[in-house]
Design a protein around this motif. Structure first.
Motif, PDB file in Angstrom:
ATOM      1  N   UNK A   1     -12.056   6.092 -12.056  1.00  0.00           N
ATOM      2  CA  UNK A   1     -12.387   7.150 -11.437  1.00  0.00           C
ATOM      3  C   UNK A   1     -11.238   7.950 -10.832  1.00  0.00           C
ATOM      4  N   UNK A   2     -10.991   9.137 -10.798  1.00  0.00           N
ATOM      5  CA  UNK A   2      -9.719   9.715 -10.360  1.00  0.00           C
ATOM      6  C   UNK A   2      -9.471   9.498  -8.942  1.00  0.00           C
ATOM      7  N   UNK A   3     -10.471   9.713  -7.990  1.00  0.00           N
ATOM      8  CA  UNK A   3      -9.906   9.594  -6.751  1.00  0.00           C
ATOM      9  C   UNK A   3      -9.758   8.039  -6.325  1.00  0.00           C
ATOM     10  N   UNK A   4     -10.602   7.267  -6.908  1.00  0.00           N
ATOM     11  CA  UNK A   4     -10.296   5.690  -6.603  1.00  0.00           C
ATOM     12  C   UNK A   4      -9.243   4.912  -7.174  1.00  0.00           C
ATOM     13  N   UNK A   5      -8.868   5.613  -8.288  1.00  0.00           N
ATOM     14  CA  UNK A   5      -7.373   5.073  -8.982  1.00  0.00           C
ATOM     15  C   UNK A   5      -6.317   5.422  -8.045  1.00  0.00           C
ATOM     16  N   UNK A   6      -6.471   6.702  -7.624  1.00  0.00           N
ATOM     17  CA  UNK A   6      -5.405   7.052  -6.794  1.00  0.00           C
ATOM     18  C   UNK A   6      -5.194   6.165  -5.336  1.00  0.00           C
ATOM     19  N   UNK A   7      -6.511   5.899  -4.830  1.00  0.00           N
ATOM     20  CA  UNK A   7      -6.837   5.241  -3.746  1.00  0.00           C
ATOM     21  C   UNK A   7      -6.265   3.601  -4.010  1.00  0.00           C
ATOM     22  N   UNK A   8      -6.320   3.023  -5.386  1.00  0.00           N
ATOM     23  CA  UNK A   8      -5.809   1.660  -5.430  1.00  0.00           C
ATOM     24  C   UNK A   8      -4.469   1.757  -5.402  1.00  0.00           C
ATOM     25  N   UNK A   9      -3.742   2.678  -5.955  1.00  0.00           N
ATOM     26  CA  UNK A   9      -2.248   2.543  -6.136  1.00  0.00           C
ATOM     27  C   UNK A   9      -1.666   2.650  -4.708  1.00  0.00           C
ATOM     28  N   UNK A  10      -2.232   3.700  -3.743  1.00  0.00           N
ATOM     29  CA  UNK A  10      -1.931   3.663  -2.519  1.00  0.00           C
ATOM     30  C   UNK A  10      -2.106   2.417  -1.777  1.00  0.00           C
ATOM     31  N   UNK A  11      -3.104   1.674  -1.966  1.00  0.00           N
ATOM     32  CA  UNK A  11      -3.570   0.356  -1.275  1.00  0.00           C
ATOM     33  C   UNK A  11      -2.694  -0.620  -1.605  1.00  0.00           C
ATOM     34  N   UNK A  12      -2.178  -0.604  -2.823  1.00  0.00           N
ATOM     35  CA  UNK A  12      -1.352  -1.714  -3.364  1.00  0.00           C
ATOM     36  C   UNK A  12      -0.039  -1.509  -2.591  1.00  0.00           C
ATOM     37  N   UNK A  13       0.562  -0.295  -2.694  1.00  0.00           N
ATOM     38  CA  UNK A  13       1.831  -0.009  -1.951  1.00  0.00           C
ATOM     39  C   UNK A  13       1.795  -0.322  -0.308  1.00  0.00           C
ATOM     40  N   UNK A  14       0.591   0.109   0.184  1.00  0.00           N
ATOM     41  CA  UNK A  14       0.336  -0.169   1.613  1.00  0.00           C
ATOM     42  C   UNK A  14       0.362  -1.600   2.007  1.00  0.00           C
ATOM     43  N   UNK A  15      -0.384  -2.286   1.013  1.00  0.00           N
ATOM     44  CA  UNK A  15      -0.710  -3.901   1.363  1.00  0.00           C
ATOM     45  C   UNK A  15       0.957  -4.361   1.266  1.00  0.00           C
ATOM     46  N   UNK A  16       1.826  -4.154   0.426  1.00  0.00           N
ATOM     47  CA  UNK A  16       2.928  -4.711   0.135  1.00  0.00           C
ATOM     48  C   UNK A  16       3.923  -4.213   1.082  1.00  0.00           C
ATOM     49  N   UNK A  17       4.142  -3.098   1.543  1.00  0.00           N
ATOM     50  CA  UNK A  17       5.022  -2.542   2.358  1.00  0.00           C
ATOM     51  C   UNK A  17       4.768  -2.488   3.903  1.00  0.00           C
ATOM     52  N   UNK A  18       3.589  -2.658   4.235  1.00  0.00           N
ATOM     53  CA  UNK A  18       3.411  -2.627   5.741  1.00  0.00           C
ATOM     54  C   UNK A  18       4.189  -3.642   6.603  1.00  0.00           C
ATOM     55  N   UNK A  19       4.179  -4.898   6.195  1.00  0.00           N
ATOM     56  CA  UNK A  19       5.128  -5.803   7.128  1.00  0.00           C
ATOM     57  C   UNK A  19       6.428  -5.417   7.429  1.00  0.00           C
ATOM     58  N   UNK A  20       7.227  -4.970   6.089  1.00  0.00           N
ATOM     59  CA  UNK A  20       8.301  -4.434   6.196  1.00  0.00           C
ATOM     60  C   UNK A  20       8.600  -3.663   7.154  1.00  0.00           C
ATOM     61  N   UNK A  21       7.776  -2.291   7.077  1.00  0.00           N
ATOM     62  CA  UNK A  21       8.025  -1.433   7.996  1.00  0.00           C
ATOM     63  C   UNK A  21       7.528  -1.590   9.282  1.00  0.00           C
ATOM     64  N   UNK A  22       6.841  -2.682   9.739  1.00  0.00           N
ATOM     65  CA  UNK A  22       6.641  -2.975  10.948  1.00  0.00           C
ATOM     66  C   UNK A  22       7.646  -3.685  11.656  1.00  0.00           C
ATOM     67  N   UNK A  23       8.553  -4.536  10.837  1.00  0.00           N
ATOM     68  CA  UNK A  23       9.708  -5.018  11.216  1.00  0.00           C
ATOM     69  C   UNK A  23      10.721  -3.934  11.541  1.00  0.00           C
TER      70      UNK A  23
END
Lengths: 279, 324
Positions: free
Chosen positions: B181-203
């Motif tokens: 589904x269009x919107x959820x596909x985009x959501x998945x991409x954003x979630x994957x990136x956010x999950x992986x990069x959150x910790x580094x940005x917090x640093x």
């Protein structure tokens, strides 16, 4: 009154962070638990809340250790490529960074400017000409081709330079008086002093190479050169019947890194926050 | 400075060879002597960088522009002017551009605002086990995008018993086939990136918070500034350079997005719901083997990144040195 407020704040904050930490780790925990579930059922239902404890078994792992030779081939390739990348890139990048930090020479600032510019250029833009270059030089589908763009890493050069600036230059002069060659000064005296930066960059380069995806995706063609990410990605089809390898294999790709992280946290943090530019 | 060091070298030659030590038996090779002079050594050390810069950066950078004006077939390269560029502005490209823009805006918003808040909370003296929480948030950045893709595909599986569908089920929403589904596909991409990069940005933000002198907060508190006023007038201005830095790398990273899409759809998403600019470059340049057209897409991506980040830095005053 104030004290009471503080205890409440303390509790709330700690609970918030316990929840946030759980959310951050949940996907990995889910992956690990799921790796003990039957792969066909996992493929049908995905990762679920309800776990049928009777179903859990070591079958996926038994399969991967006994039947999945190709997985171990990918594992070996990834180990070799990451190991060589760490050795070569630390060797070259540290020399460059050290030289930029300790010597005064013509063109130094220009070279440093280039280092910074390369950090900013998106690799994706250079990727097709590099791909063409690999074809022309017959480096396509070789380990050398996979490693080449990582060997002199501008990020590592930058990090080594920043670190080497803080080194005591008097040591260099003292060594010269003792008759040490310039190369001896670097390898025998200064490089050992830079050890913490080597640790941080080994982790950055190693992790980068271990997880590297886009470039190997272009360069690797034959199955026996697949790295872990490339190999696992080939199993990612909706009709795949290799979910046993996929799920147990994914766990065994990440867990060694997490264990290393537990031991060398300081260097991971130092290395990854320099190289934090996505990619 | 330069004179000084030259003097030093001479002194050392003089003292080292003739007085303090007995004469060296083996006469040093002249070539080796030049190779060891302080003038030459720095260049020997930077040589690997120069070679790799010329071959692996400068040459491909020039080639990227040259190839974008060519039609490249094996053993036959023809100059075709702007034809590649004329072909670019087609529906697929605009779909990719839209997706990439939405992805970039979403990841920038999520990966700047959430880490700031978490870093500030984590920095508070009330939080116990700081290192533990920090490590927990950092661990996702150790996973490869492929593993992240495997996990998120399974958590967001189509089946109604998957975790994502169970959660929305609590709110009475019907199961979604997330990947298609269009919107959820985009959501998945954003979630994957956010999950992986959150910790580094917090640093990054935690490091920035260390630079704020604690006395400023104390005096503001005495002056009666509440927690939001302190955030608005002390924390934010001090964090501004880091915010600008993190936003800039997130913008650049956003425009480069490809892998998050690839691990979800292997380069062929239904109705191009996950097509990104670099994904389009990959499709045309590698899968269709049209290197010239692919290079033209690359040039456009480069120009876009350049314009957007320069514009952002101008608007936020990121080019100014020091405070204002």
């Amino acid at each position: 009154m104030k004290k009471k407020n503080n205890t409440v704040a303390k509790w709330i904050l700690n609970i918030i962070f316990a929840i946030v930490a759980f959310i951050a780790l949940f996907p990995l925990i889910g992956l690990i638990i799921s790796s003990f579930r039957p792969s066909t059922e996992l493929m049908r239902n995905g990762i679920t809340f309800s776990i049928n404890w009777n179903e859990l078994s070591l079958n996926n792992y038994i399969y991967i250790f006994t039947q999945a030779g190709e997985y171990w081939e990918w594992y070996g390739n990834s180990l070799i490529i990451s190991g060589l990348t760490i050795i070569l890139s630390l060797f070259f990048s540290s020399m460059v960074g050290y030289s930029l930090a300790t010597y005064n020479f013509k063109g130094r600032n220009l070279i440093f400017l280039f280092v910074l510019v390369i950090i900013m250029i998106p690799f994706e833009v250079l990727m097709l000409p590099l791909y063409q270059l690999m074809i022309d030089t017959r480096l396509i589908d070789t380990f050398t081709g996979i490693m080449l763009p990582l060997i002199v890493s501008p990020t590592a050069v930058f990090f080594f330079r920043q670190y080497a600036i803080g080194l005591p230059k008097e040591l260099m002069d003292a060594a010269r008086i003792d008759g040490c060659t310039e190369y001896g000064i670097f390898f025998k005296i200064m490089a050992p002093l830079m050890l913490p930066s080597f640790a941080a960059m080994a982790i950055l380069q190693g992790l980068h190479s271990w997880n590297n995806f886009l470039w190997p995706l272009l360069v690797v063609r034959s199955n026996d050169l697949f790295t872990l990410p490339i190999g696992l990605a080939t199993l990612l089809t909706p009709y795949g019947n290799n979910y046993d390898i996929l799920i147990a294999g994914a766990v065994m790709t990440v867990i060694p890194i997490v264990i290393l992280f537990a031991f060398f946290q300081r260097y991971f943090v130092a290395g990854l926050s320099t190289g934090g530019v996505k990619g | 400075m330069i004179n000084n060091s030259r003097l030093n070298v001479e002194e050392y030659n003089f003292e080292g060879k003739n007085i303090e030590e007995p004469p060296v038996q083996k006469k040093p090779n002249k070539f080796l002597k030049i190779l060891n002079s302080k003038r030459v050594v720095p260049y020997v050390f930077v040589l690997p960088f120069i070679i790799s810069f010329l071959i692996l950066t400068l040459y491909p950078a020039i080639q990227a522009f040259v190839m974008s004006f060519q039609r490249i077939l094996p053993g036959q390269v023809t100059f075709i002017g702007f034809q590649n560029y004329e072909r670019i502005f087609n529906p697929s490209f605009f779909k990719a551009l839209t997706n990439t823009t939405i992805y970039t805006i979403s990841t920038v918003v999520v990966l700047v605002s959430v880490p700031i808040i978490l870093a500030i909370l984590l920095d508070s003296k009330f939080v116990k086990f700081k290192t533990l929480f920090r490590s927990a948030l950092f661990i996702p950045s150790l996973t490869s995008v492929v593993v992240a893709g495997i996990i998120f595909r399974l958590v967001f599986a189509e089946s109604e018993s998957s975790i994502a569908n169970q959660i929305i089920g609590i709110f009475g929403v019907d199961p979604v086939s997330w990947q298609y589904t269009g919107w959820s596909g985009m959501l998945l991409m954003v979630l994957i990136a956010s999950w992986r990069w959150m910790g580094v940005n917090i640093l990054y933000f935690l490091a920035g918070l260390q630079n704020i002198p604690k006395e400023i907060y104390e005096s503001a508190e005495i002056d009666g500034a509440n927690i939001f006023q302190r955030f608005r007038h002390i924390t934010l201005p001090f964090l501004k350079p880091i915010i600008i830095f993190v936003t800039t790398i997130s913008i650049i990273g956003g425009f480069r997005v490809f892998e998050e899409s690839y691990v979800l759809w292997q380069g062929n998403s239904p109705g191009n719901i996950g097509l990104t600019l670099v994904g389009y470059l990959y499709q045309e340049g590698i899968q269709q083997n049209d290197l010239g057209f692919g290079s033209a897409i690359g040039v456009i991506v480069l120009i876009l990144i350049f314009i957007v980040s320069i514009l952002y830095l101008f608007l936020t005053g990121g080019f100014k040195r020091g405070d204002e």
